[in-house]
Design a protein around this motif. Structure first.
Motif, PDB file in Angstrom:
ATOM      1  N   VAL A   1      22.677   2.574  29.593  1.00  0.00           N
ATOM      2  CA  VAL A   1      21.694   3.491  30.158  1.00  0.00           C
ATOM      3  C   VAL A   1      22.413   4.468  31.085  1.00  0.00           C
ATOM      4  O   VAL A   1      23.220   4.057  31.919  1.00  0.00           O
ATOM      5  N   ILE A   2      22.124   5.748  30.920  1.00  0.00           N
ATOM      6  CA  ILE A   2      22.745   6.790  31.731  1.00  0.00           C
ATOM      7  C   ILE A   2      21.675   7.714  32.292  1.00  0.00           C
ATOM      8  O   ILE A   2      20.522   7.701  31.839  1.00  0.00           O
ATOM      9  N   GLY A   3      22.071   8.536  33.265  1.00  0.00           N
ATOM     10  CA  GLY A   3      21.189   9.564  33.788  1.00  0.00           C
ATOM     11  C   GLY A   3      21.562  10.911  33.215  1.00  0.00           C
ATOM     12  O   GLY A   3      22.744  11.219  33.052  1.00  0.00           O
ATOM     13  N   VAL A   4      20.555  11.697  32.869  1.00  0.00           N
ATOM     14  CA  VAL A   4      20.774  13.063  32.404  1.00  0.00           C
ATOM     15  C   VAL A   4      19.952  13.996  33.287  1.00  0.00           C
ATOM     16  O   VAL A   4      18.904  13.605  33.808  1.00  0.00           O
ATOM     17  N   PRO A   5      20.426  15.228  33.495  1.00  0.00           N
ATOM     18  CA  PRO A   5      19.714  16.153  34.395  1.00  0.00           C
ATOM     19  C   PRO A   5      18.282  16.419  33.933  1.00  0.00           C
ATOM     20  O   PRO A   5      17.995  16.478  32.734  1.00  0.00           O
ATOM     21  N   ASP A   6      17.389  16.563  34.916  1.00  0.00           N
ATOM     22  CA  ASP A   6      15.986  16.852  34.622  1.00  0.00           C
ATOM     23  C   ASP A   6      15.443  17.781  35.700  1.00  0.00           C
ATOM     24  O   ASP A   6      15.656  17.537  36.897  1.00  0.00           O
ATOM     25  N   GLU A   7      14.762  18.851  35.298  1.00  0.00           N
ATOM     26  CA  GLU A   7      14.275  19.848  36.247  1.00  0.00           C
ATOM     27  C   GLU A   7      13.239  19.272  37.211  1.00  0.00           C
ATOM     28  O   GLU A   7      13.233  19.588  38.396  1.00  0.00           O
ATOM     29  N   LYS A   8      12.376  18.407  36.723  1.00  0.00           N
ATOM     30  CA  LYS A   8      11.286  17.883  37.550  1.00  0.00           C
ATOM     31  C   LYS A   8      11.741  16.745  38.454  1.00  0.00           C
ATOM     32  O   LYS A   8      11.427  16.714  39.643  1.00  0.00           O
ATOM     33  N   TYR A   9      12.471  15.775  37.904  1.00  0.00           N
ATOM     34  CA  TYR A   9      12.819  14.558  38.640  1.00  0.00           C
ATOM     35  C   TYR A   9      14.265  14.523  39.143  1.00  0.00           C
ATOM     36  O   TYR A   9      14.657  13.571  39.808  1.00  0.00           O
ATOM     37  N   GLY A  10      15.047  15.534  38.829  1.00  0.00           N
ATOM     38  CA  GLY A  10      16.453  15.512  39.214  1.00  0.00           C
ATOM     39  C   GLY A  10      17.312  14.863  38.148  1.00  0.00           C
ATOM     40  O   GLY A  10      18.285  15.440  37.661  1.00  0.00           O
ATOM     41  N   GLU A  11      16.928  13.651  37.774  1.00  0.00           N
ATOM     42  CA  GLU A  11      17.578  12.937  36.671  1.00  0.00           C
ATOM     43  C   GLU A  11      16.532  12.161  35.888  1.00  0.00           C
ATOM     44  O   GLU A  11      15.522  11.730  36.445  1.00  0.00           O
ATOM     45  N   GLU A  12      16.787  11.990  34.597  1.00  0.00           N
ATOM     46  CA  GLU A  12      15.962  11.128  33.748  1.00  0.00           C
ATOM     47  C   GLU A  12      16.870  10.112  33.083  1.00  0.00           C
ATOM     48  O   GLU A  12      18.091  10.278  33.034  1.00  0.00           O
ATOM     49  N   LEU A  13      16.271   9.050  32.569  1.00  0.00           N
ATOM     50  CA  LEU A  13      17.037   7.976  31.944  1.00  0.00           C
ATOM     51  C   LEU A  13      17.136   8.154  30.442  1.00  0.00           C
ATOM     52  O   LEU A  13      16.149   8.484  29.778  1.00  0.00           O
ATOM     53  N   MET A  14      18.336   7.926  29.925  1.00  0.00           N
ATOM     54  CA  MET A  14      18.570   7.936  28.484  1.00  0.00           C
ATOM     55  C   MET A  14      19.246   6.626  28.098  1.00  0.00           C
ATOM     56  O   MET A  14      20.246   6.231  28.718  1.00  0.00           O
ATOM     57  N   ALA A  15      18.700   5.956  27.104  1.00  0.00           N
ATOM     58  CA  ALA A  15      19.285   4.707  26.602  1.00  0.00           C
ATOM     59  C   ALA A  15      20.051   4.983  25.320  1.00  0.00           C
ATOM     60  O   ALA A  15      19.487   5.505  24.354  1.00  0.00           O
ATOM     61  N   TRP A  16      21.346   4.674  25.339  1.00  0.00           N
ATOM     62  CA  TRP A  16      22.164   4.710  24.131  1.00  0.00           C
ATOM     63  C   TRP A  16      22.129   3.302  23.542  1.00  0.00           C
ATOM     64  O   TRP A  16      22.447   2.326  24.244  1.00  0.00           O
ATOM     65  N   ILE A  17      21.729   3.209  22.283  1.00  0.00           N
ATOM     66  CA  ILE A  17      21.480   1.889  21.693  1.00  0.00           C
ATOM     67  C   ILE A  17      22.244   1.713  20.387  1.00  0.00           C
ATOM     68  O   ILE A  17      22.281   2.606  19.546  1.00  0.00           O
ATOM     69  N   ILE A  18      22.848   0.548  20.258  1.00  0.00           N
ATOM     70  CA  ILE A  18      23.422   0.107  18.981  1.00  0.00           C
ATOM     71  C   ILE A  18      22.472  -0.943  18.429  1.00  0.00           C
ATOM     72  O   ILE A  18      22.199  -1.953  19.095  1.00  0.00           O
ATOM     73  N   MET A  19      21.946  -0.682  17.240  1.00  0.00           N
ATOM     74  CA  MET A  19      20.981  -1.600  16.631  1.00  0.00           C
ATOM     75  C   MET A  19      21.693  -2.773  15.957  1.00  0.00           C
ATOM     76  O   MET A  19      22.848  -2.653  15.532  1.00  0.00           O
ATOM     77  N   LYS A  20      20.982  -3.885  15.866  1.00  0.00           N
ATOM     78  CA  LYS A  20      21.503  -5.010  15.095  1.00  0.00           C
ATOM     79  C   LYS A  20      21.505  -4.652  13.615  1.00  0.00           C
ATOM     80  O   LYS A  20      20.710  -3.817  13.167  1.00  0.00           O
ATOM     81  N   GLU A  21      22.396  -5.274  12.874  1.00  0.00           N
ATOM     82  CA  GLU A  21      22.529  -4.966  11.452  1.00  0.00           C
ATOM     83  C   GLU A  21      21.203  -5.182  10.726  1.00  0.00           C
ATOM     84  O   GLU A  21      20.554  -6.220  10.884  1.00  0.00           O
ATOM     85  N   GLY A  22      20.785  -4.159   9.982  1.00  0.00           N
ATOM     86  CA  GLY A  22      19.554  -4.250   9.206  1.00  0.00           C
ATOM     87  C   GLY A  22      18.309  -3.812   9.950  1.00  0.00           C
ATOM     88  O   GLY A  22      17.239  -3.673   9.338  1.00  0.00           O
ATOM     89  N   ALA A  23      18.413  -3.588  11.268  1.00  0.00           N
ATOM     90  CA  ALA A  23      17.238  -3.186  12.047  1.00  0.00           C
ATOM     91  C   ALA A  23      17.014  -1.678  11.944  1.00  0.00           C
ATOM     92  O   ALA A  23      17.958  -0.907  11.850  1.00  0.00           O
TER      93      ALA A  23
END
Length: 201
Positions: A123-145
């Motif tokens: 999980v990382i923060g990315v710039p956002d005009e309203k809140y300053g930062e927003e959350l972004m989740a980088w996800i690796i899925m399980k095989e077949g999902a």
């Protein structure tokens, strides 16, 4: 710090133990430097024989890491309970400030690991005009999902995480960018996140 042989399973697995003999530790507010109350997160500092004298031929870098009183500022976010057990909750440089709230990505990552289709997550923060930062989740899925959508992830988190801790954006990948020593390159992830979201979001 270290756990002791007589500590229970929870303390041995969920904390890094108590301070060792002849060493000092404290948890301080990252901005004021004042010691925080027990149970509250702050920067872990340590002082004693185990602390280095400084970086070789780098006095400025040494002064950043070790203050005038000899306390080494670790950059780790930690909390200490009433019995002196220390828990690491993240890194200061990874902390996200969303709408004035301090958000610790590690807490969200540990929750998202409960999802049956998630193999790994950052999980990382990315710039956002309203809140300053927003959350972004980088996800690796399980095989077949099937890849998770933003909506599906928010539905999984609803009622279990505070609203400001729920990632707004989801980015499904096959692998995370890594350094040659095997560390995840969160700076590169943030740059890519900004590029993916584009201007005017």
């Amino acid at each position: 710090t270290m756990t002791r042989p007589g500590d229970g399973l929870e303390r041995r697995t969920e904390t890094v133990g108590r301070v060792m003999p002849h060493v000092e530790v404290k948890v301080v507010h990252p901005d004021s430097g004042l010691t925080v109350p027990r149970g509250e997160p702050g920067e872990l500092c340590t002082r004693g024989y185990s602390v280095m004298l400084g970086y070789w031929d780098e006095p400025d870098k040494s002064a950043e890491a070790i203050d005038a009183a000899g306390w080494m500022h670790t950059g780790d976010l930690a909390s200490m309970d009433e019995h002196g057990y220390v828990s690491i909750v993240g890194r200061i440089k990874d902390m996200v400030i969303r709408g004035g709230e301090n958000v610790y990505p590690r807490e969200i990552e540990e929750f998202l690991y409960r999802h049956p289709d998630i193999a790994d997550v950052q999980v990382i923060g990315v710039p956002d005009e309203k809140y300053g930062e927003e959350l972004m989740a980088w996800i690796i899925m399980k095989e077949g999902a099937d890849p998770l959508t933003d909506t599906a992830l928010r539905a999984f988190c609803a009622g279990k995480l505070a609203h400001y801790k729920i990632p707004r954006y989801v980015h499904v990948v096959d692998a995370f960018p890594m350094t040659v020593t095997g560390k995840i390159r969160k700076v590169e992830m943030r740059e890519e996140g900004v590029r993916l979201l584009g201007p005017g979001r």
